[in-house]
Design a protein around this motif. Structure first.
Motif, PDB file in Angstrom:
ATOM      1  N   MET A   1      34.947  42.681  43.376  1.00 12.73           N
ATOM      2  CA  MET A   1      35.938  42.888  42.323  1.00 12.73           C
ATOM      3  C   MET A   1      36.819  44.085  42.694  1.00 12.73           C
ATOM      4  O   MET A   1      36.308  45.156  43.029  1.00 12.73           O
ATOM      5  CB  MET A   1      35.202  43.184  41.001  1.00 12.73           C
ATOM      6  N   ASN A   2      38.104  43.878  42.675  1.00 11.59           N
ATOM      7  CA  ASN A   2      39.016  44.979  42.943  1.00 11.59           C
ATOM      8  C   ASN A   2      40.198  44.929  41.976  1.00 11.59           C
ATOM      9  O   ASN A   2      40.282  44.029  41.127  1.00 11.59           O
ATOM     10  CB  ASN A   2      39.488  44.964  44.397  1.00 11.59           C
ATOM     11  N   PHE A   3      41.108  45.872  42.149  1.00 13.93           N
ATOM     12  CA  PHE A   3      42.220  45.999  41.207  1.00 13.93           C
ATOM     13  C   PHE A   3      43.101  44.751  41.205  1.00 13.93           C
ATOM     14  O   PHE A   3      43.520  44.275  40.149  1.00 13.93           O
ATOM     15  CB  PHE A   3      43.047  47.232  41.580  1.00 13.93           C
ATOM     16  N   LYS A   4      43.385  44.207  42.395  1.00 13.82           N
ATOM     17  CA  LYS A   4      44.281  43.053  42.471  1.00 13.82           C
ATOM     18  C   LYS A   4      43.704  41.841  41.757  1.00 13.82           C
ATOM     19  O   LYS A   4      44.429  41.096  41.089  1.00 13.82           O
ATOM     20  CB  LYS A   4      44.565  42.721  43.939  1.00 13.82           C
ATOM     21  N   ARG A   5      42.362  41.609  41.875  1.00 18.76           N
ATOM     22  CA  ARG A   5      41.750  40.472  41.194  1.00 18.76           C
ATOM     23  C   ARG A   5      41.772  40.664  39.681  1.00 18.76           C
ATOM     24  O   ARG A   5      42.065  39.724  38.930  1.00 18.76           O
ATOM     25  CB  ARG A   5      40.313  40.300  41.676  1.00 18.76           C
ATOM     26  N   VAL A   6      41.475  41.861  39.243  1.00 19.80           N
ATOM     27  CA  VAL A   6      41.532  42.144  37.805  1.00 19.80           C
ATOM     28  C   VAL A   6      42.938  41.914  37.278  1.00 19.80           C
ATOM     29  O   VAL A   6      43.150  41.308  36.225  1.00 19.80           O
ATOM     30  CB  VAL A   6      41.068  43.590  37.532  1.00 19.80           C
ATOM     31  N   TYR A   7      43.931  42.375  38.026  1.00 16.36           N
ATOM     32  CA  TYR A   7      45.322  42.222  37.614  1.00 16.36           C
ATOM     33  C   TYR A   7      45.705  40.743  37.520  1.00 16.36           C
ATOM     34  O   TYR A   7      46.359  40.311  36.560  1.00 16.36           O
ATOM     35  CB  TYR A   7      46.224  42.942  38.616  1.00 16.36           C
ATOM     36  N   ARG A   8      45.278  39.933  38.529  1.00 18.40           N
ATOM     37  CA  ARG A   8      45.597  38.513  38.539  1.00 18.40           C
ATOM     38  C   ARG A   8      44.952  37.792  37.355  1.00 18.40           C
ATOM     39  O   ARG A   8      45.588  36.981  36.675  1.00 18.40           O
ATOM     40  CB  ARG A   8      45.144  37.899  39.856  1.00 18.40           C
ATOM     41  N   LEU A   9      43.669  38.067  37.100  1.00 19.61           N
ATOM     42  CA  LEU A   9      42.978  37.431  35.981  1.00 19.61           C
ATOM     43  C   LEU A   9      43.559  37.890  34.645  1.00 19.61           C
ATOM     44  O   LEU A   9      43.659  37.100  33.707  1.00 19.61           O
ATOM     45  CB  LEU A   9      41.476  37.763  36.050  1.00 19.61           C
ATOM     46  N   TRP A  10      43.937  39.134  34.589  1.00  9.72           N
ATOM     47  CA  TRP A  10      44.543  39.675  33.369  1.00  9.72           C
ATOM     48  C   TRP A  10      45.825  38.929  33.034  1.00  9.72           C
ATOM     49  O   TRP A  10      46.062  38.526  31.885  1.00  9.72           O
ATOM     50  CB  TRP A  10      44.816  41.173  33.579  1.00  9.72           C
TER      51      TRP A  10
END
Length: 224
Positions: A1-10
């Motif tokens: 889990m990283n920032f880019k994945r969180v941002y995409r799911l968000w």
């Protein structure tokens, strides 16, 4: 889990993505208001501000107004869809060549007026800035009073079909305001008449005093 994945799911879930807000530097204080620095002559203090309207299709109009506080002349009413700090520098450069350089320019803390390009330009040609206190429009009372008349006599009466039409109508109103509209604060004169009379009186005052004739000079003149 990283920032880019969180941002995409968000974003995928339609959640609001917080936008980082930059802190604004607020400039000015009560010393910049009309009560602390009053205009004493033409080109001493210019007031500048924006007023807004719309064309018939609902698109916004951004109108920059520039006033000479001493003569009450409307130096410019620049109409556009948007206005940046660089646009302001270009306009001021042209006006300084035509009308001369003022000692101070009074404005609020709008982003165009406190932009780095505008402040650097004014510092370079040694024009003082007189920023009013944030949230205190009464400290820039001359331009606020002008806007009230401009709104009542022009913007509230005209329906603009296009940007070009707005520019033509507003410029015509500016000429009428300067040359044909008497101003109670100027003794019933128009701003242009007041400026012309002041310039004439200043020219006379600058002339060297005439030498009064003496008795000897009169006698010599009669003998010759």
């Amino acid at each position: 889990m990283n920032f880019k994945r969180v941002y995409r799911l968000w974003k995928q879930e339609g959640l609001k993505v917080p936008v980082k807000k930059a802190k604004k530097r607020r400039m000015g204080n009560a010393d910049g208001g009309i009560n602390r620095r009053a205009a004493e002559r033409p080109n001493h203090v210019w007031s500048i501000d924006f007023i807004f309207d719309r064309t018939e299709n609902g698109r916004s109009l951004k109108i920059l107004s520039l006033i000479d506080e001493f003569t009450r002349e409307c130096i410019a009413l620049e109409v556009g869809r948007k206005f940046t700090g660089d646009d302001l520098v270009h306009l001021l450069s042209e006006l300084f060549v035509i009308r001369g350089v003022p000692s101070f320019i009074r404005s609020d803390n709008g982003p165009e007026f406190i932009s780095k390009s505008v402040r650097s330009f004014l510092d370079f040609i040694e024009v003082g800035t007189s920023y009013i206190e944030p949230g205190s429009p009464w400290q820039n009372g001359y331009v606020e009073s002008f806007h009230s008349r401009f709104r009542d006599e022009c913007l509230a009466c005209e329906l603009f079909g296009s940007l070009a039409e707005a520019q033509a109508v507003i410029e015509s109103w500016r000429q009428t305001y300067n040359h044909r509209r008497p101003h109670s604060g100027l003794g019933g004169l128009t701003p242009a008449e007041f400026a012309s009379q002041w310039a004439a009186s200043a020219t006379v005052a600058a002339l060297p005093p005439r030498k009064q004739p003496t008795a000897n000079s009169v006698t010599q003149s009669l003998l010759s």
